[in-house]
Design an enzyme around this catalytic site. Structure first.
Site, PDB file in Angstrom:
ATOM      1  N   TYR A 145       1.096  -1.178  -0.023  1.00 47.65           N
ATOM      2  CA  TYR A 145       0.016  -0.019   0.084  1.00 47.65           C
ATOM      3  C   TYR A 145       0.932   1.311   0.226  1.00 47.65           C
ATOM      4  O   TYR A 145       1.750   1.411   0.743  1.00 47.65           O
ATOM      5  CB  TYR A 145      -0.929   0.054   1.361  1.00 47.65           C
TER       6      TYR A 145
ATOM      7  N   TYR B  16      -5.570   5.754  -7.082  1.00 45.87           N
ATOM      8  CA  TYR B  16      -5.975   5.534  -5.665  1.00 45.87           C
ATOM      9  C   TYR B  16      -7.306   5.122  -5.457  1.00 45.87           C
ATOM     10  O   TYR B  16      -8.147   5.958  -5.267  1.00 45.87           O
ATOM     11  CB  TYR B  16      -5.592   6.683  -4.988  1.00 45.87           C
TER      12      TYR B  16
END
Lengths: 392, 488
Positions: A295, A345
């Site tokens: 991440y 994102y």
């Protein structure tokens, strides 16, 4: 998910909208489109779906998505809290649900206009009152001007640099790798737009020590994944991406984005908790992972994640990056879709889809011989992680 | 001094030589006395302990050689000495409400220049540069005489404060025996108020937005009540004594429900920091420094760190608490670099290397400091105590005088070096003024070390920065080790 569910469920469908800065559609349209795409990918009619797991941050209610998809009955529906920390958690809870029999086919999705509508990165400037604990929690930071996700993360980054000698250039190596991978990905927002370390170093401060190119960009888009049991998955056309294990973690005086009060803020103990669960449930270790989606809403927190999973020792992630290990051809290529810095994102859900492609052998940046792919979720919040593997 | 034509952001040559005949004539009149030396001007009173003490009190200078007879007697000079930074103080004209001074200020060649400038509308005045060289220490009883030479009057310059002329004077100081004790080169700017790039104050500016207010409930209101009362409160368990922050409803160590609070000392260190640049919220000043402060009681909290530039931040730097009222009901804890302690024993020759850093020292500026130090330096110019007069002369509020900038820098360097350090000279260049409500943070480092005959001649480069920019920068030359005999 329960240890008993390890290896018993699979992701059998993935679907996404295009990723953009202005979708021109409502978030509900994006949610429904991405779910339709996941179902089409799996070749499963919508009426078979009987479960939905999404984020508590998701604004598209599961009942409205189900209504649009003409899902006749939902037997399992739940939400996972804490923003991007939820991503792998939705898959883990879906896997547990299908293993337990509380649903047969579960859709997991995230869809939003976080660029063209409310900008996610603008933070909490307007929050002034309220007496619930969530409001109270902002009282310790907002009056002092820590108002945005970048600002909350910067506090960890400074300490990490101080403790372990990492530099802004080390953070930049994550961005360079992501953008190099994104350059090959037609679906990526930054397709054919690689950057150099010099570009990174010349980019302006957002919140010192974070530069512009350390930060993912808010995106419009949707991503959906379909989970079922391994047995049911075998009846569908795509290669099942077996959920070897999934885990959630919150620990050690956990706060949302601002766990500043624990002993070592240069570590990510909730990710360490996930790592230990994954290794224990699967019997695997770092050497068994060929590719990962780590991440990367902000580059600095990629480094301690590599340490929590044992790809390098505590404090040595910068050396790991300097040796080129995270790029294609390296020891552990990460974010082969371009990551959230390079592709989009979508709160980590697009990273799970990329891991599915790596297991299927269909990534634009395919790594050879992928047996297991690791995916992690949002950092500095209660988080989650999973390992996908081949159907043996 | 280098590049001394451009203090206050001036642009040398931008106004250039004005071809206008009128300006040329005016400049000629201003320069008519350049090179002239005025009558020697003897101080009204000799160097005296009460005046030294008043100066030390205002500057917060605790060097015992200046005020403690016993300690001074045991020191390198065998008795009380005056702070070198007071050199100019002794011959200041002072206040003469009961009648004119025995000697008129008009006796100095600069006075005629100032009068011409005032008459032409250049009524604003700020000192921009001062260089003091110290040949001998002064002791109580010394009676000083100053002799001023008009060294230079600049052509018209465009500066941040306004269009004006720089006037440079050189003053030689001698004692009652005619021996030279020191000298001063002083440059002041006489400017026309309202002609600066800053322009007049904008009265129509939007009212400043207030910062996000803390949300409170009965589990946390005691913390914010404490802030309003000037107490930084930390939650404490009545059963096991555990301290924790942010507050909770149970002890995080023993589970106890009986929780009260203790009051933090206000001392801590910087554990981590972030400097938001973008996006900018209207209630804040940027660059904004947000620190994660580790209190000496062992808990951490988020706070602003003030009086420090981002490039001066260091993890583990010592910090001290202060307070900020952000609206009528809200007081926030803030931290700034902890004021360094005064060194009791002086650094020795050989202790210092080039690059050695002096400790950051924030100096909160308020009206009391500006006025009391102006009086202690016997400077009664109205811009240092009368806000209306200051505004009429083109500045938004009263501001610190240059003798105080010199005094505070000298005190900070002396606190770092130790009480017995010898002073050779100090060179100051002034920029952004110190107005009430601001904080000036002093920083500096050793830039040169020259070792000879048992002593080190050490040059310190320094800067004092406030919210407007650099207030003061310059160098000081110090002597460590055995002092050359003639200096004492």
């Amino acid at each position: 998910m329960s240890r008993g569910a390890a290896g018993r469920a699979a992701i059998i469908g993935i679907g996404a909208t295009e990723f953009s800065k202005n979708s021109g559609r409502t978030p509900m349209e994006l949610a429904v489109e991405s779910c339709e795409a996941a179902l089409a990918d799996a070749g499963l009619p919508a009426e078979k779906v009987d479960g939905i797991v999404t984020f508590s941050a998701e604004q598209n209610l599961e009942i409205e998505v189900a209504r649009n998809l003409r899902i006749p009955a939902l037997r399992h529906f739940s939400m996972v809290p804490h923003g991007g920390g939820a991503a792998c958690g939705t898959i883990g809870q879906a896997a547990a649900a299908v293993h337990a029999g509380s649903a047969d086919y579960v859709l997991c999705y995230r869809a939003f206009n976080e660029r063209s509508w409310h900008r996610f990165g603008s933070g909490v400037q307007g929050r002034h009152g309220g007496a619930e604990s969530f409001d109270i929690s902002f009282s310790w930071t907002s009056p002092f001007g820590l108002l945005t996700p970048a600002s909350w993360v910067a506090m960890f980054a400074t300490r990490y640099m101080h403790q372990y000698g990492a530099t802004s250039e080390d953070f930049g190596r994550v961005a360079v790798a992501d953008r190099r991978h994104a350059a090959n990905n037609p679906a990526a927002f930054f397709h054919e737009q690689p950057i150099t370390l010099a570009d990174h170093q010349e980019s302006r401060w957002i919140v010192e020590p974070l530069r512009l190119l350390d930060c993912c960009q808010e995106s419009d888009g949707g991503q959906a994944l379909l989970v079922t049991t391994v047995e049911r998955a075998r009846d569908l056309a795509p290669t099942p991406a077996v959920i070897a294990a999934a885990a959630q973690g919150a620990t050690d005086d956990q706060q949302a984005m601002r766990s500043y009060y624990r002993d070592n803020i240069a570590a990510i103990p909730e990710m360490g908790l996930c790592a230990r669960q994954l290794w224990e449930a699967t019997g695997l270790g770092p050497d068994d992972i060929q590719v990962a989606n780590i991440y990367d809403h902000f580059t600095p927190l990629v480094l301690p994640q590599l340490e929590e999973f044992g790809f390098c020792r505590r404090g040595e992630a910068a050396d790991f990056l300097r040796d080129g290990n995270i790029e294609l051809g390296g020891r552990l290529p990460i974010n082969t879709n371009g990551g959230q810095l390079g592709e989009a994102y979508i709160h980590g859900m697009n990273g799970i889809a990329e891991a599915v492609r790596q297991v299927r052998g269909t990534s634009v940046n395919q790594v050879d011989g992928v047996e297991h792919a690791l995916v992690t979720s949002g950092t500095s919040v209660p988080t989650s992680a999973l390992i996908l593997g081949q159907d043996s | 001094m280098a590049d001394s034509d451009t203090p206050l952001g001036g642009r040398p040559g931008s106004a250039g030589v004005n071809p206008g005949e009128e300006k040329a004539e005016f400049l000629a009149a201003l320069c008519a006395q350049v090179g002239a030396t005025g009558k020697p001007w003897t101080a009204r009173d000799p160097v005296s302990e009460p005046v030294i003490r008043a100066w030390c009190d205002a500057m917060a200078d605790g060097n015992p050689l200046y005020t403690s007879p016993d300690r001074a007697a045991a020191g390198p000079y065998g008795g009380i000495v005056a702070p070198p930074a007071m050199l100019q103080v002794w011959t200041m004209v002072g206040l003469h409400l009961g009648g004119p001074p025995e000697r008129a200020v008009e006796d100095t060649p600069s006075a005629g220049v100032y009068q011409l400038l005032d008459d032409a509308g250049f009524v604003g005045v700020v000192a921009t540069n001062a260089t003091y060289s110290y040949d001998r220490l002064l002791r109580p009883g010394h009676l000083l005489t100053g002799t001023q030479t008009l060294a230079e009057v600049s052509e018209e310059k465009s500066t941040g404060l306004g269009v004006g002329h720089f006037v440079t004077t050189e003053t030689l100081y001698t004692d009652q025996d005619g021996s030279r004790v020191g000298s001063m080169t002083l440059r002041i700017l006489k400017f026309r108020p309202g002609t600066g790039r800053q322009g007049p104050e904008d009265d129509t500016a939007e009212e400043r937005q207030v910062r996000p207010r803390p949300a409170t409930n009965r589990s946390t209101d005691w913390f914010w009540d404490g802030c309003r009362a000037g107490q930084l409160r930390i939650q404490a368990c009545d059963d096991c004594g555990h301290l924790q922050h942010p507050p909770a409803v149970r002890c995080l160590s023993c589970g106890g429900a009986d929780l009260s609070h203790t009051v933090a000392s206000g001392r801590g260190t910087l554990y981590s920091w972030a400097v938001p640049h973008y996006p900018q919220a209207p209630a804040f000043d940027y660059p904004l420094v947000v620190g994660l402060v580790e209190l000496e009681e062992g808990v951490r909290l988020v706070s602003n760190v003030t009086g420090v530039r981002p490039d001066q931040l260091n993890v583990d730097m010592p910090l001290e608490l202060h307070w900020l009222d952000t609206d009528d009901d809200t007081t926030l804890h803030q931290f700034r670099p902890a004021a360094p302690r005064r060194r009791d024993s002086t650094l020795a020759a050989g202790d210092l290397e080039v690059g050695h850093r002096l400790p950051l020292s924030p100096v909160p500026i308020d009206t009391l400091l500006i006025v009391s130090t102006a009086l202690a330096t016997r400077d009664f110019q109205d811009v240092h105590h009368d806000p209306d007069a200051a505004r009429a002369k083109g500045t938004p509020d009263i501001f610190m005088n240059i003798l105080t900038s010199c005094g505070i820098v000298s005190r900070w360097i002396g606190d770092w070096a130790g009480p017995d350090v010898g002073w050779q000279s100090i060179d100051l260049r002034l920029g952004a003024p110190n107005h009430p409500g601001d904080t000036m943070t002093l920083s500096g480092s050793v830039t040169a070390v020259k070792s000879t005959d048992g002593h080190d001649l050490v040059t310190v480069g320094f800067e004092g920065a406030n919210s407007l920019g650099t207030h003061v920068s310059g160098t000081a030359e110090l002597v460590f080790g055995d002092l050359p005999g003639d200096r004492a």
